[in-house]
Design an enzyme around this catalytic site. Structure first.
Site, PDB file in Angstrom:
ATOM      1  N   ASP A 166       0.724  -0.984  -0.046  1.00 23.75           N
ATOM      2  CA  ASP A 166       0.070  -0.041  -0.035  1.00 23.75           C
ATOM      3  C   ASP A 166       0.736   1.275  -0.191  1.00 23.75           C
ATOM      4  OD1 ASP A 166      -3.150   0.004   0.915  1.00 23.75           O
ATOM      5  OD2 ASP A 166      -2.110   1.868   1.037  1.00 23.75           O
ATOM      6  N   ASP A 172       4.055   2.817  -4.142  1.00 23.98           N
ATOM      7  CA  ASP A 172       3.101   3.443  -4.775  1.00 23.98           C
ATOM      8  C   ASP A 172       2.847   2.592  -6.227  1.00 23.98           C
ATOM      9  OD1 ASP A 172       1.691   4.909  -6.910  1.00 23.98           O
ATOM     10  OD2 ASP A 172       2.723   6.832  -6.389  1.00 23.98           O
ATOM     11  N   VAL A 173       1.727   1.885  -6.386  1.00 25.16           N
ATOM     12  CA  VAL A 173       1.665   1.057  -7.501  1.00 25.16           C
ATOM     13  C   VAL A 173       1.803   1.774  -9.024  1.00 25.16           C
ATOM     14  CG1 VAL A 173       0.497  -0.847  -6.303  1.00 25.16           C
ATOM     15  CG2 VAL A 173      -0.787   0.969  -7.098  1.00 25.16           C
ATOM     16  N   ASN A 186      -5.368  -4.896  -6.636  1.00 23.42           N
ATOM     17  CA  ASN A 186      -6.697  -4.202  -6.065  1.00 23.42           C
ATOM     18  C   ASN A 186      -6.541  -2.792  -5.943  1.00 23.42           C
ATOM     19  OD1 ASN A 186      -9.341  -4.464  -4.169  1.00 23.42           O
ATOM     20  ND2 ASN A 186      -7.512  -3.980  -2.951  1.00 23.42           N
ATOM     21  N   TYR A 237     -13.064   6.540 -14.021  1.00 30.22           N
ATOM     22  CA  TYR A 237     -13.084   5.142 -13.146  1.00 30.22           C
ATOM     23  C   TYR A 237     -13.806   4.140 -13.936  1.00 30.22           C
ATOM     24  CZ  TYR A 237     -14.230   2.264  -9.215  1.00 30.22           C
ATOM     25  OH  TYR A 237     -14.435   1.079  -8.280  1.00 30.22           O
ATOM     26  N   LYS A 274     -11.740   0.778 -15.403  1.00 29.10           N
ATOM     27  CA  LYS A 274     -12.203  -0.724 -14.712  1.00 29.10           C
ATOM     28  C   LYS A 274     -12.485  -1.572 -16.068  1.00 29.10           C
ATOM     29  CE  LYS A 274     -11.706  -0.070 -10.493  1.00 29.10           C
ATOM     30  NZ  LYS A 274     -10.688  -0.838  -9.861  1.00 29.10           N
ATOM     31  N   THR A 318     -16.906   0.341   1.937  1.00 28.14           N
ATOM     32  CA  THR A 318     -15.456   0.545   2.276  1.00 28.14           C
ATOM     33  C   THR A 318     -15.282   1.936   2.499  1.00 28.14           C
ATOM     34  OG1 THR A 318     -14.628   0.618   0.065  1.00 28.14           O
ATOM     35  CG2 THR A 318     -14.734  -1.524   0.823  1.00 28.14           C
TER      36      THR A 318
HETATM   37  P1  NAD Z   1     -10.084   1.687  -0.046  1.00 25.75           P
HETATM   38  O1  NAD Z   1     -10.119   3.171  -0.220  1.00 25.75           O
HETATM   39  O2  NAD Z   1     -10.791   1.219   1.102  1.00 25.75           O
HETATM   40  O3  NAD Z   1      -8.864   0.982  -0.177  1.00 25.75           O
HETATM   41  C1  NAD Z   1      -7.972   1.161  -1.173  1.00 25.75           C
HETATM   42  C2  NAD Z   1      -6.582   1.106  -0.959  1.00 25.75           C
HETATM   43  O4  NAD Z   1      -5.727   1.481  -1.991  1.00 25.75           O
HETATM   44  C3  NAD Z   1      -6.209   2.083   0.191  1.00 25.75           C
HETATM   45  O5  NAD Z   1      -5.515   1.616   1.529  1.00 25.75           O
HETATM   46  C4  NAD Z   1      -5.073   3.131  -0.484  1.00 25.75           C
HETATM   47  O6  NAD Z   1      -3.984   3.764   0.330  1.00 25.75           O
HETATM   48  C5  NAD Z   1      -4.628   2.187  -1.730  1.00 25.75           C
HETATM   49  N1  NAD Z   1      -4.115   2.820  -2.692  1.00 25.75           N
HETATM   50  C6  NAD Z   1      -4.503   4.045  -3.191  1.00 25.75           C
HETATM   51  N2  NAD Z   1      -3.634   4.552  -4.306  1.00 25.75           N
HETATM   52  C7  NAD Z   1      -2.430   3.651  -4.211  1.00 25.75           C
HETATM   53  C8  NAD Z   1      -1.434   3.737  -4.757  1.00 25.75           C
HETATM   54  N3  NAD Z   1      -1.092   4.475  -5.691  1.00 25.75           N
HETATM   55  N4  NAD Z   1      -0.556   2.674  -4.546  1.00 25.75           N
HETATM   56  C9  NAD Z   1      -0.512   1.748  -3.640  1.00 25.75           C
HETATM   57  N5  NAD Z   1      -1.948   1.768  -2.912  1.00 25.75           N
HETATM   58  C10 NAD Z   1      -2.640   2.531  -3.225  1.00 25.75           C
HETATM   59  O7  NAD Z   1     -10.922   1.033  -1.332  1.00 25.75           O
HETATM   60  P2  NAD Z   1     -11.814  -0.208  -1.449  1.00 25.75           P
HETATM   61  O8  NAD Z   1     -13.086   0.155  -1.757  1.00 25.75           O
HETATM   62  O9  NAD Z   1     -11.249  -1.336  -1.025  1.00 25.75           O
HETATM   63  O10 NAD Z   1     -11.514  -0.775  -3.223  1.00 25.75           O
HETATM   64  C11 NAD Z   1     -10.442  -1.506  -3.573  1.00 25.75           C
HETATM   65  C12 NAD Z   1     -10.763  -1.607  -4.928  1.00 25.75           C
HETATM   66  O11 NAD Z   1     -11.970  -2.121  -5.439  1.00 25.75           O
HETATM   67  C13 NAD Z   1     -10.273  -0.499  -5.655  1.00 25.75           C
HETATM   68  O12 NAD Z   1      -9.780  -0.904  -7.134  1.00 25.75           O
HETATM   69  C14 NAD Z   1     -11.904  -0.163  -6.021  1.00 25.75           C
HETATM   70  O13 NAD Z   1     -11.912   0.691  -7.420  1.00 25.75           O
HETATM   71  C15 NAD Z   1     -12.504  -1.435  -6.272  1.00 25.75           C
HETATM   72  N6  NAD Z   1     -14.073  -1.284  -6.123  1.00 25.75           N
HETATM   73  C16 NAD Z   1     -14.500  -0.922  -5.023  1.00 25.75           C
HETATM   74  C17 NAD Z   1     -15.924  -0.857  -5.051  1.00 25.75           C
HETATM   75  C18 NAD Z   1     -16.680  -0.403  -3.689  1.00 25.75           C
HETATM   76  O14 NAD Z   1     -17.742  -0.027  -3.696  1.00 25.75           O
HETATM   77  N7  NAD Z   1     -15.986  -0.156  -2.521  1.00 25.75           N
HETATM   78  C19 NAD Z   1     -16.700  -1.341  -5.896  1.00 25.75           C
HETATM   79  C20 NAD Z   1     -16.056  -2.015  -7.096  1.00 25.75           C
HETATM   80  C21 NAD Z   1     -14.741  -1.948  -6.955  1.00 25.75           C
END
Ligand code: NAD
Length: 262
Positions: free
Chosen positions: A43, A65-66, A92, A160, A164, A195
């Site tokens: 992360d 940083d990914v 993710n 976004y 995706k 989340t």
């Molecule tokens: P979240 O914000 O709770 O967690 C995301 C994490 O990614 C955070 O810890 C953040 O620090 C980390 N992050 C962000 N940019 C980064 C970078 N450049 N390098 C490394 N780490 C980084 O989000 P979430 O809801 O758990 O989402 C996780 C994934 O699921 C995402 O790809 C999101 O698009 C996808 N998603 C989420 C939902 C939803 O409703 N929550 C729905 C569909 C898809």
């Protein structure tokens, strides 16, 4: 699921989870550790947040940083050096910032930032993990896409959704390309999940939250642990005949024309 009923399908496996310090990533890191995997939590968050989480799981934290190709390459190298293999990559990490909105209001900087974090990062993680998996002749990659990769929304987040869609297409192509090399590549397509990412988005616009909820047949958002269970399945040999696939976990959204009333 209680601790006692969680299967131990990932004993002896090493898993890398990006975005592992929050939401879906954190729940999945916990689930994979509970199933017996060695987990690297990756992360961009501070060490003071990531280190204790990794410690709780008996794993390692790699602040990365990914979007940074060299950093991603170094991260996989450090996991391989520490644990000897990389068997599972859950790519993710993602963002959903409020400045990414209708195409009419979203500027190029906001568009590019979301593409970098959500799509380019998945390209980088796949590119840098595949050599390890191909050498082993074994691996499961799971890329987080979204239900918005397969459906359009009037409450648009244009970059976004496009990012995706890209994740899903890339996943299919990689899954097909490496299907005979022992490496499976699947996409998780979550519906809206409870989340910090979703809460942040909807806190800024409660009306948007309500409009989304109305379309979920189950009448609720998903929980991170429900995504984690799906990812653990995709990571394990229980999904051994699945690759290049979209795994939709969305409370029925993508199949609904109208939703039930109570
Ligand atoms: P979240 O914000 O709770 O967690 C995301 C994490 O990614 C955070 O810890 C953040 O620090 C980390 N992050 C962000 N940019 C980064 C970078 N450049 N390098 C490394 N780490 C980084 O989000 P979430 O809801 O758990 O989402 C996780 C994934 O699921 C995402 O790809 C999101 O698009 C996808 N998603 C989420 C939902 C939803 O409703 N929550 C729905 C569909 C898809």
């Amino acid at each position: 699921m209680t601790e006692q009923t969680i299967p131990r399908r990932l004993v002896g496996r090493v898993a890398v989870v990006t975005g592992g310090a929050s939401g879906i990533g954190l729940a999945t890191a916990r689930r994979m550790a509970a199933e017996g995997a060695k987990v690297a939590v990756v992360d961009v968050c501070e060490e003071s947040i990531g280190e204790p989480l990794a410690e709780e799981l008996g794993g390692m934290f790699v602040k990365t940083d990914v979007t940074d190709s060299d950093a991603v390459e170094a991260m996989f190298a450090s996991v391989k050096a520490a644990y000897g293999s990389i068997d599972i990559a859950f790519n993710n990490a993602g963002i959903s910032p409020p400045e990414d909105d209708s195409i009419l209001d979203t500027d190029l900087a906001a568009w590019r930032r979301v593409q970098e974090v959500n799509l380019t990062s998945v390209y980088l993680c796949c590119k840098h993990v595949l050599p390890y998996m191909l050498e082993q002749g074994r691996g499961s990659i799971i890329n987080t896409a979204s239900f918005v990769a397969i459906m359009g929304a009037a409450t648009s987040q244009i970059s976004y959704s496009a990012s995706k869609g890209g994740v899903l297409s890339m996943t299919r192509e990689l899954g097909v390309q490496f299907a005979r090399k022992g490496v499976r590549v699947n996409a998780l397509c979550p519906g809206p999940v409870n989340t910090p990412l979703l809460k942040e988005l909807f806190a800024a616009d409660p009306e948007k939250a309500q409009r989304r909820l109305v379309h979920v047949p189950m009448g609720r958002f998903g929980e991170p642990e429900e995504m984690a269970a799906a990812v653990a399945f995709l990571a394990s040999d229980d999904s051994s005949f699945m690759t290049a696939n979209e795994f939709v976990v969305d409370g029925g959204i993508s199949s609904a024309y109208v939703t039930p009333v109570d």
